[in-house]
Design a protein around this motif. Structure first.
Motif, PDB file in Angstrom:
ATOM      1  N   TYR A  73       0.835  -1.206   0.000  1.00  0.00           N
ATOM      2  CA  TYR A  73       0.000   0.000   0.000  1.00  0.00           C
ATOM      3  C   TYR A  73       0.870   1.257   0.000  1.00  0.00           C
ATOM      4  O   TYR A  73       0.608   2.196  -0.761  1.00  0.00           O
ATOM      5  N   LEU A  74       1.909   1.273   0.821  1.00  0.00           N
ATOM      6  CA  LEU A  74       2.797   2.433   0.891  1.00  0.00           C
ATOM      7  C   LEU A  74       3.522   2.643  -0.437  1.00  0.00           C
ATOM      8  O   LEU A  74       3.691   3.772  -0.901  1.00  0.00           O
ATOM      9  N   HIS A  75       3.932   1.555  -1.085  1.00  0.00           N
ATOM     10  CA  HIS A  75       4.565   1.666  -2.403  1.00  0.00           C
ATOM     11  C   HIS A  75       3.553   2.157  -3.450  1.00  0.00           C
ATOM     12  O   HIS A  75       3.922   2.914  -4.353  1.00  0.00           O
ATOM     13  N   GLN A  76       2.297   1.749  -3.330  1.00  0.00           N
ATOM     14  CA  GLN A  76       1.263   2.260  -4.236  1.00  0.00           C
ATOM     15  C   GLN A  76       1.103   3.766  -4.052  1.00  0.00           C
ATOM     16  O   GLN A  76       0.953   4.501  -5.034  1.00  0.00           O
ATOM     17  N   GLN A  77       1.124   4.219  -2.800  1.00  0.00           N
ATOM     18  CA  GLN A  77       1.011   5.654  -2.522  1.00  0.00           C
ATOM     19  C   GLN A  77       2.195   6.394  -3.152  1.00  0.00           C
ATOM     20  O   GLN A  77       2.016   7.429  -3.785  1.00  0.00           O
ATOM     21  N   ALA A  78       3.390   5.854  -2.986  1.00  0.00           N
ATOM     22  CA  ALA A  78       4.573   6.469  -3.589  1.00  0.00           C
ATOM     23  C   ALA A  78       4.468   6.425  -5.113  1.00  0.00           C
ATOM     24  O   ALA A  78       4.784   7.406  -5.793  1.00  0.00           O
ATOM     25  N   GLY A  79       3.996   5.310  -5.651  1.00  0.00           N
ATOM     26  CA  GLY A  79       3.848   5.168  -7.088  1.00  0.00           C
ATOM     27  C   GLY A  79       2.854   6.153  -7.689  1.00  0.00           C
ATOM     28  O   GLY A  79       2.905   6.459  -8.877  1.00  0.00           O
ATOM     29  N   ALA A  80       1.962   6.665  -6.842  1.00  0.00           N
ATOM     30  CA  ALA A  80       0.995   7.671  -7.287  1.00  0.00           C
ATOM     31  C   ALA A  80       1.606   9.071  -7.272  1.00  0.00           C
ATOM     32  O   ALA A  80       0.904  10.051  -7.458  1.00  0.00           O
ATOM     33  N   GLY A  81       2.937   9.134  -7.029  1.00  0.00           N
ATOM     34  CA  GLY A  81       3.628  10.423  -7.071  1.00  0.00           C
ATOM     35  C   GLY A  81       3.760  11.123  -5.734  1.00  0.00           C
ATOM     36  O   GLY A  81       4.149  12.288  -5.685  1.00  0.00           O
ATOM     37  N   LYS A  82       3.464  10.428  -4.666  1.00  0.00           N
ATOM     38  CA  LYS A  82       3.574  11.035  -3.336  1.00  0.00           C
ATOM     39  C   LYS A  82       4.976  10.850  -2.768  1.00  0.00           C
ATOM     40  O   LYS A  82       5.706   9.942  -3.143  1.00  0.00           O
ATOM     41  N   ILE A  83       5.309  11.725  -1.841  1.00  0.00           N
ATOM     42  CA  ILE A  83       6.505  11.562  -1.014  1.00  0.00           C
ATOM     43  C   ILE A  83       6.045  10.767   0.197  1.00  0.00           C
ATOM     44  O   ILE A  83       5.140  11.207   0.909  1.00  0.00           O
ATOM     45  N   VAL A  84       6.632   9.607   0.432  1.00  0.00           N
ATOM     46  CA  VAL A  84       6.236   8.759   1.558  1.00  0.00           C
ATOM     47  C   VAL A  84       7.448   8.583   2.462  1.00  0.00           C
ATOM     48  O   VAL A  84       8.485   8.071   2.034  1.00  0.00           O
ATOM     49  N   VAL A  85       7.305   9.021   3.733  1.00  0.00           N
ATOM     50  CA  VAL A  85       8.367   8.892   4.732  1.00  0.00           C
ATOM     51  C   VAL A  85       7.799   8.110   5.908  1.00  0.00           C
ATOM     52  O   VAL A  85       6.735   8.458   6.429  1.00  0.00           O
ATOM     53  N   ILE A  86       8.519   7.065   6.298  1.00  0.00           N
ATOM     54  CA  ILE A  86       8.078   6.222   7.405  1.00  0.00           C
ATOM     55  C   ILE A  86       9.198   6.111   8.441  1.00  0.00           C
ATOM     56  O   ILE A  86      10.360   6.391   8.139  1.00  0.00           O
ATOM     57  N   THR A  87       8.826   5.689   9.644  1.00  0.00           N
ATOM     58  CA  THR A  87       9.813   5.328  10.657  1.00  0.00           C
ATOM     59  C   THR A  87       9.615   3.842  10.964  1.00  0.00           C
ATOM     60  O   THR A  87       8.485   3.362  11.002  1.00  0.00           O
ATOM     61  N   SER A  88      10.705   3.127  11.143  1.00  0.00           N
ATOM     62  CA  SER A  88      10.587   1.711  11.493  1.00  0.00           C
ATOM     63  C   SER A  88      11.942   1.140  11.891  1.00  0.00           C
ATOM     64  O   SER A  88      12.979   1.619  11.428  1.00  0.00           O
ATOM     65  N   ASN A  89      11.905   0.129  12.743  1.00  0.00           N
ATOM     66  CA  ASN A  89      13.092  -0.672  12.987  1.00  0.00           C
ATOM     67  C   ASN A  89      12.798  -2.139  12.676  1.00  0.00           C
ATOM     68  O   ASN A  89      13.615  -3.000  12.951  1.00  0.00           O
ATOM     69  N   ASP A  90      11.634  -2.401  12.066  1.00  0.00           N
ATOM     70  CA  ASP A  90      11.274  -3.740  11.614  1.00  0.00           C
ATOM     71  C   ASP A  90      12.103  -4.036  10.369  1.00  0.00           C
ATOM     72  O   ASP A  90      12.015  -3.320   9.365  1.00  0.00           O
ATOM     73  N   ASN A  91      12.917  -5.085  10.430  1.00  0.00           N
ATOM     74  CA  ASN A  91      13.820  -5.411   9.319  1.00  0.00           C
ATOM     75  C   ASN A  91      13.087  -5.573   7.993  1.00  0.00           C
ATOM     76  O   ASN A  91      13.594  -5.165   6.945  1.00  0.00           O
ATOM     77  N   ASP A  92      11.898  -6.185   8.008  1.00  0.00           N
ATOM     78  CA  ASP A  92      11.143  -6.373   6.766  1.00  0.00           C
ATOM     79  C   ASP A  92      10.720  -5.031   6.176  1.00  0.00           C
ATOM     80  O   ASP A  92      10.764  -4.843   4.962  1.00  0.00           O
ATOM     81  N   VAL A  93      10.305  -4.110   7.027  1.00  0.00           N
ATOM     82  CA  VAL A  93       9.888  -2.786   6.559  1.00  0.00           C
ATOM     83  C   VAL A  93      11.092  -2.020   6.037  1.00  0.00           C
ATOM     84  O   VAL A  93      11.043  -1.427   4.951  1.00  0.00           O
ATOM     85  N   VAL A  94      12.191  -2.042   6.777  1.00  0.00           N
ATOM     86  CA  VAL A  94      13.398  -1.326   6.364  1.00  0.00           C
ATOM     87  C   VAL A  94      13.884  -1.855   5.015  1.00  0.00           C
ATOM     88  O   VAL A  94      14.206  -1.075   4.110  1.00  0.00           O
ATOM     89  N   ARG A  95      13.922  -3.174   4.851  1.00  0.00           N
ATOM     90  CA  ARG A  95      14.359  -3.770   3.578  1.00  0.00           C
ATOM     91  C   ARG A  95      13.424  -3.404   2.429  1.00  0.00           C
ATOM     92  O   ARG A  95      13.836  -3.342   1.278  1.00  0.00           O
ATOM     93  N   GLY A  96      12.161  -3.165   2.731  1.00  0.00           N
ATOM     94  CA  GLY A  96      11.187  -2.835   1.693  1.00  0.00           C
ATOM     95  C   GLY A  96      11.205  -1.382   1.247  1.00  0.00           C
ATOM     96  O   GLY A  96      10.529  -1.020   0.295  1.00  0.00           O
TER      97      GLY A  96
END
Length: 186
Positions: free
Chosen positions: A156-179
């Motif tokens: 979903y977050l990649h879809q939001q970015a793909g729609a031309g948005k700037i997407v900034v997240i915080t995380s220390n979850d390895n799966d999220v960071v790798r994504g």
């Protein structure tokens, strides 16, 4: 583009410089096992809620200042990790999703239970975090800031970015960071 140039927040040991671009998912992370509240302070600074001691924040070349902060926030949607009391509130009742949409800044967006349910489904997650992310997504702002999203919401977050948005997240979850497309170590 959202840019932080040698930004220092009170109590932080070092400055942060970064650029978050349209179409990319940028993740702020820490190597320590505990993410704590510090990374979300950087999201708050991007919204003009956390004072900047040094450096500057700009959006598309326009500096974020106390005078421009309200205008800049109209470009942003924020999905917190959870609805929490802030400041000196003694008793806090979390607002309903309808309350969030009834705020003056959000009043132009018509919402129905069906629209919200569909957007929650699109987030790829369930529960309160899905509601918070869905509300932020439905606001359809140019910048989406998300505190500690779940790995299930990466598509979903990649879809939001793909729609031309700037997407900034915080995380220390390895799966999220790798994504993420870009990782900024705090």
């Amino acid at each position: 583009m959202l840019e932080l140039n040698d930004v220092l927040l009170r109590g932080e040991p070092r400055t942060l410089s970064m650029m978050a671009r349209e179409g990319q998912l940028t993740c702020l992370t820490r190597t320590s096992a505990v993410l704590a509240d510090t990374p979300v302070r950087w999201l708050h600074a991007m919204m003009g809620f956390e004072p900047v001691v040094a450096g500057f924040i700009s959006i598309d070349g326009e500096p974020l200042t106390p005078r421009s902060a309200a205008k800049m926030r109209r470009l942003m949607a924020f999905a917190p990790n959870a609805l929490e009391a802030v400041g000196e509130i003694n008793v806090y009742e979390p607002p309903s999703v309808q309350d969030v949409f009834s705020l003056k800044a959000n009043s132009q967006l018509a919402i129905s239970n069906g629209l919200l349910a569909e957007e929650m489904r699109r987030t790829g997650i369930t529960g309160a975090k899905a509601q918070l992310l869905a509300v932020a997504g439905l606001l359809n702002r140019h910048i989406l800031l998300v505190d500690r999203p779940l790995a299930g919401s990466l598509s979903y977050l990649h879809q939001q970015a793909g729609a031309g948005k700037i997407v900034v997240i915080t995380s220390n979850d390895n799966d999220v960071v790798r994504g993420a497309d870009n990782v900024v170590e705090l």
